[in-house]
Write an enzyme that holds these catalytic residues in place. Structure first.
Site, PDB file in Angstrom:
ATOM      1  N   GLY A 192       0.813  -1.220   0.000  1.00 43.14           N
ATOM      2  CA  GLY A 192       0.000   0.000   0.000  1.00 43.14           C
ATOM      3  C   GLY A 192       0.841   1.263   0.000  1.00 43.14           C
ATOM      4  CB  CYS A 193       3.763   2.258   2.010  1.00 40.32           C
ATOM      5  SG  CYS A 193       2.896   2.091   3.583  1.00 40.32           S
ATOM      6  CB  THR A 194       5.028   0.341  -2.920  1.00 39.86           C
ATOM      7  OG1 THR A 194       5.998  -0.124  -1.968  1.00 39.86           O
ATOM      8  CG2 THR A 194       5.657   0.438  -4.294  1.00 39.86           C
ATOM      9  CB  ALA A 234       5.691   6.141  -2.481  1.00 44.78           C
TER      10      ALA A 234
END
Length: 180
Positions: free
Chosen positions: A71-73, A76
């Protein structure tokens, strides 16, 4: 004997949850609030004073739980893929997680992120912004500042739509300013 072991296990589990700041929540940074005066290191070990960096123009500070997770990728890379549009509007971008400098640097390099990542293992930035954490990980949120003042908040920030949400908010804010 079993009861004593069970009691000790429960006490350790509760203590562990308190250590990880499970579900803790500080006061949220409200619309109209000033950009907090907090300084932390970026992915290269350089100190960044957020209040000074965001005192003029547009600044996006977004929070994500952990570098190099799915999710963070997505979040970003959403910003990376729209970076030209964001910077074309004059927006400076800072991503923040509780990861250390080394993890932030590896994340930035792996995905060729063109913006600054801030390492916040001591949760100074999270506390200053009122961003909750669960088990030590920041909740996904985003804040847009103009001249050091909060003009938009996304307290349930998206992953793959993060940049689109920021650009839509900015367009709405510019529209309101034009109609004033």
């Amino acid at each position: 004997m079993k009861r004593a072991v069970l009691g000790a296990t429960v006490a350790i589990a509760i203590g562990g949850l308190m250590f990880f700041n499970f579900g803790a929540k500080a006061d949220e940074l409200a619309d109209g609030a000033k950009l907090p005066a907090v300084t932390v290191n970026d992915q290269d070990g350089r100190a960044v004073d957020l209040a000074a960096a965001g005192s003029q123009g547009w600044t996006l500070v977004y929070f994500y739980p952990k570098a190099d997770t799915p999710g963070c990728t997505k979040q970003a890379c959403s910003i990376r893929d729209s970076y030209a549009s964001l910077t074309g509007k004059g927006i400076r971008v800072y991503g923040v997680s509780t990861d250390d400098e080394k993890a932030q640097k590896a994340f930035r390099e792996k995905y060729q992120l063109p913006f600054t990542l801030l390492a916040d293992p001591d949760k100074k930035v999270l506390a200053a912004f009122g961003v909750p954490s669960t088990m030590g990980f920041a909740k996904r949120q985003a804040f847009l500042f103009r001249d050091g003042v909060v003009v938009w908040r996304d307290l349930e920030a998206a992953t793959s739509a993060q940049a689109a949400d920021v650009l839509a908010a900015m367009q709405e804010l510019e529209g309101k300013a034009a109609g004033s």
